[in-house]
Scaffold this motif. Structure first.
Motif, PDB file in Angstrom:
ATOM      1  N   GLU A 170       2.726  25.437  -9.364  1.00  0.00           N
ATOM      2  CA  GLU A 170       2.806  23.985  -9.548  1.00  0.00           C
ATOM      3  C   GLU A 170       4.162  23.604 -10.138  1.00  0.00           C
ATOM      4  N   TRP A 173       6.859  24.072  -7.609  1.00  0.00           N
ATOM      5  CA  TRP A 173       6.817  22.991  -6.623  1.00  0.00           C
ATOM      6  C   TRP A 173       7.444  21.716  -7.189  1.00  0.00           C
ATOM      7  N   SER A 176      11.184  22.043  -7.518  1.00  0.00           N
ATOM      8  CA  SER A 176      11.905  22.004  -6.242  1.00  0.00           C
ATOM      9  C   SER A 176      11.917  20.581  -5.694  1.00  0.00           C
ATOM     10  N   HIS A 177      10.824  19.846  -5.961  1.00  0.00           N
ATOM     11  CA  HIS A 177      10.749  18.461  -5.513  1.00  0.00           C
ATOM     12  C   HIS A 177      11.795  17.608  -6.236  1.00  0.00           C
ATOM     13  N   ARG A 180      15.158  18.400  -4.951  1.00  0.00           N
ATOM     14  CA  ARG A 180      15.360  17.985  -3.562  1.00  0.00           C
ATOM     15  C   ARG A 180      15.833  16.528  -3.455  1.00  0.00           C
ATOM     16  N   ALA A 181      15.427  15.656  -4.404  1.00  0.00           N
ATOM     17  CA  ALA A 181      15.770  14.230  -4.295  1.00  0.00           C
ATOM     18  C   ALA A 181      17.290  13.992  -4.372  1.00  0.00           C
ATOM     19  N   ALA A 184      19.004  15.571  -1.380  1.00  0.00           N
ATOM     20  CA  ALA A 184      18.837  14.813  -0.130  1.00  0.00           C
ATOM     21  C   ALA A 184      19.854  13.679  -0.075  1.00  0.00           C
ATOM     22  N   ARG A 185      20.108  13.036  -1.244  1.00  0.00           N
ATOM     23  CA  ARG A 185      21.119  11.954  -1.279  1.00  0.00           C
ATOM     24  C   ARG A 185      22.489  12.514  -0.938  1.00  0.00           C
ATOM     25  N   LEU A 187      23.246  15.215   0.755  1.00  0.00           N
ATOM     26  CA  LEU A 187      23.300  15.602   2.179  1.00  0.00           C
ATOM     27  C   LEU A 187      23.486  14.370   3.067  1.00  0.00           C
ATOM     28  N   GLY A 188      22.787  13.301   2.703  1.00  0.00           N
ATOM     29  CA  GLY A 188      22.897  12.059   3.479  1.00  0.00           C
ATOM     30  C   GLY A 188      24.313  11.499   3.418  1.00  0.00           C
ATOM     31  N   LEU A 189      24.887  11.545   2.207  1.00  0.00           N
ATOM     32  CA  LEU A 189      26.244  11.015   2.022  1.00  0.00           C
ATOM     33  C   LEU A 189      27.283  11.866   2.767  1.00  0.00           C
ATOM     34  N   HIS A 210      27.975   7.412  -5.904  1.00  0.00           N
ATOM     35  CA  HIS A 210      26.654   7.980  -5.577  1.00  0.00           C
ATOM     36  C   HIS A 210      26.688   9.504  -5.604  1.00  0.00           C
TER      37      HIS A 210
ATOM     38  N   PHE B  14      18.939   5.518  -0.135  1.00  0.00           N
ATOM     39  CA  PHE B  14      18.196   6.014   1.027  1.00  0.00           C
ATOM     40  C   PHE B  14      17.924   4.894   2.024  1.00  0.00           C
ATOM     41  N   LEU B  17      21.191   4.556   3.889  1.00  0.00           N
ATOM     42  CA  LEU B  17      21.442   5.711   4.773  1.00  0.00           C
ATOM     43  C   LEU B  17      20.441   5.744   5.937  1.00  0.00           C
ATOM     44  N   SER B  90      11.428  13.250  -0.163  1.00  0.00           N
ATOM     45  CA  SER B  90      12.487  14.241  -0.415  1.00  0.00           C
ATOM     46  C   SER B  90      12.007  15.628  -0.039  1.00  0.00           C
ATOM     47  N   SER B  91      10.743  15.901  -0.338  1.00  0.00           N
ATOM     48  CA  SER B  91      10.145  17.160   0.106  1.00  0.00           C
ATOM     49  C   SER B  91       8.662  16.907   0.344  1.00  0.00           C
ATOM     50  N   PRO B 113      17.471  13.659   3.859  1.00  0.00           N
ATOM     51  CA  PRO B 113      17.900  12.461   4.574  1.00  0.00           C
ATOM     52  C   PRO B 113      17.497  12.546   6.042  1.00  0.00           C
TER      53      PRO B 113
END
Lengths: 237, 134
Positions: A170, A173, A176-177, A180-181, A184-185, A187-189, A210, B14, B17, B90-91, B113
């Motif tokens: 738990e 998890w 990692s969550h 990841r947020a 993810a930003r 990677l998007g940028l 950002h 987000f 994007l 995000s996951s 993303p």
């Protein structure tokens, strides 16, 4: 002689009082303290149930209920469980009679008229065997209890491991969550910069802000994980 | 486009994007952005075109009203059957996938993303095609 053997419960069943008297006297002289006698074989089963003897000295030829009948009855109701020795007393020294007695549940036999030395030795041997068997049974019981205890401990330990494993999963998890947020930003940028090149719709300073914010957030999360891992290691060490 | 696309996410970056990716890939030309689920709900309640199909790109972890509360509210308002949802997170939490089984209106899961490949897979999927053709 061991006290446990001397205090063994012995029941003598013979319709002839002269025989029971000889045997009872012999046993008393040899130091056995717990000897009971029955001459009426119709009361034998009741006495056996009541006394639960370690050794039965059983005459085979008796009126109304014979020694064979008694053994058969004990066999039928499951009383011949191996914890009671039966020494049969018989005037019939034929091979068939001995075989029948042994097959019927007797552990040994004595031929009348009694050779008192032989009688005493056979009784002693049977009681010693009975004593060893009971010791073994007790030890087995103790071992079984220990195994039960140990099994219960293992089941508990296993349950604790499963619980802590679930908790760790738990935590892993959640972490990692959280990681990841911001990732993810970022990677998007990065994709945005790569694909837009010079034609960025968003102000580059805004993008850099950002990226900086996401990197700082990521750094914070990773430091938090490092601290938790360090604390966990200190606890387990 | 014969359907409306709403994006609900508390993270403005987000929204920017994702909108860019949706428009650029041609998945949808006018996605609407909502920084909180409450506003998206108000918008859905006031839609005066009941026949217009709606797709919601929905974030799960949001303050105040999260994605699941949003879906529950829609169900209570009897609006759920007209709207399809794609969960954008995000996951992807395996627990979310289990809860999602309660909502046949959820037609996909995307991880941020989002990119054109994910959108292509989604648009070619059976669930999305069904949504378009109903």
């Amino acid at each position: 002689m061991k006290e446990e053997i001397r205090n063994s419960r012995i029941l003598v069943i013979d319709d002839q009082p002269a025989n029971t008297e000889i045997l009872a006297n012999l046993l008393n002289i040899k130091g056995y303290t717990n000897v009971s006698v029955i001459n009426d074989s119709t009361k034998a089963l009741e006495a056996i149930a009541q006394l639960s003897p370690d050794l039965l000295l059983l005459d085979l030829m008796m009126p109304e209920i014979s020694g064979f009948d008694i053994m058969q009855h004990l066999k039928d109701n499951g009383s011949l469980n191996g914890w009671m020795e039966i020494l049969v007393l018989t005037a019939d020294a034929t091979r068939e009679s001995k075989q029948k007695a042994l097959a019927g549940g007797a552990n040994d036999f004595i031929v009348k008229p009694f050779d008192l030395i032989e009688v005493e030795l056979r009784i002693k041997n049977l009681l010693f065997t009975n004593y060893l068997l009971k010791q073994l049974k007790n030890q087995n019981q103790i071992l079984e209890e220990k195994i039960k205890e140990r099994t219960a401990e293992l089941v508990n330990a296993n349950q604790a491991l499963i619980s802590s494993n679930d908790a760790l999963r738990e935590i892993a998890w959640t972490q990692s969550h959280i990681v990841r947020a911001p990732l993810a930003r970022l990677l998007g940028l990065v994709t945005l910069i790569q694909t837009e090149g010079e034609d960025l719709e968003i102000n580059p300073k805004e993008i850099l802000k950002h990226i900086g914010n996401s990197a700082t957030e990521l750094d914070g999360v990773i430091r938090d994980i490092t601290n938790k891992a360090y604390t966990a290691n200190n606890i387990t060490n | 486009m014969n359907y409306e696309l709403l994006m609900v996410d508390d993270d403005e970056l987000f929204l920017v994007l994702n909108k860019r990716e949706l428009v650029k890939s041609g998945f949808h030309l006018e996605p609407k952005s909502f920084l909180d689920a409450e506003n998206a709900l108000t918008h859905l309640k006031t839609l005066d075109q009941p026949d217009k199909k709606t797709l919601v790109f929905l974030d799960i972890n949001m303050p105040q009203m999260d994605g699941w509360q949003f879906l529950k509210k829609l169900r209570e308002l009897n609006l759920l059957q007209k709207i399809r949802h794609v969960l954008v997170t995000s996951s992807t939490d395996p627990k979310d996938k289990i809860i999602a089984k309660d909502y046949p209106e959820i037609i996909g899961f995307l991880e941020k993303p989002i990119d054109k490949y994910m959108l292509k897979d989604l648009s070619e999927g059976e669930a999305f095609q069904q949504f378009l053709n109903t």
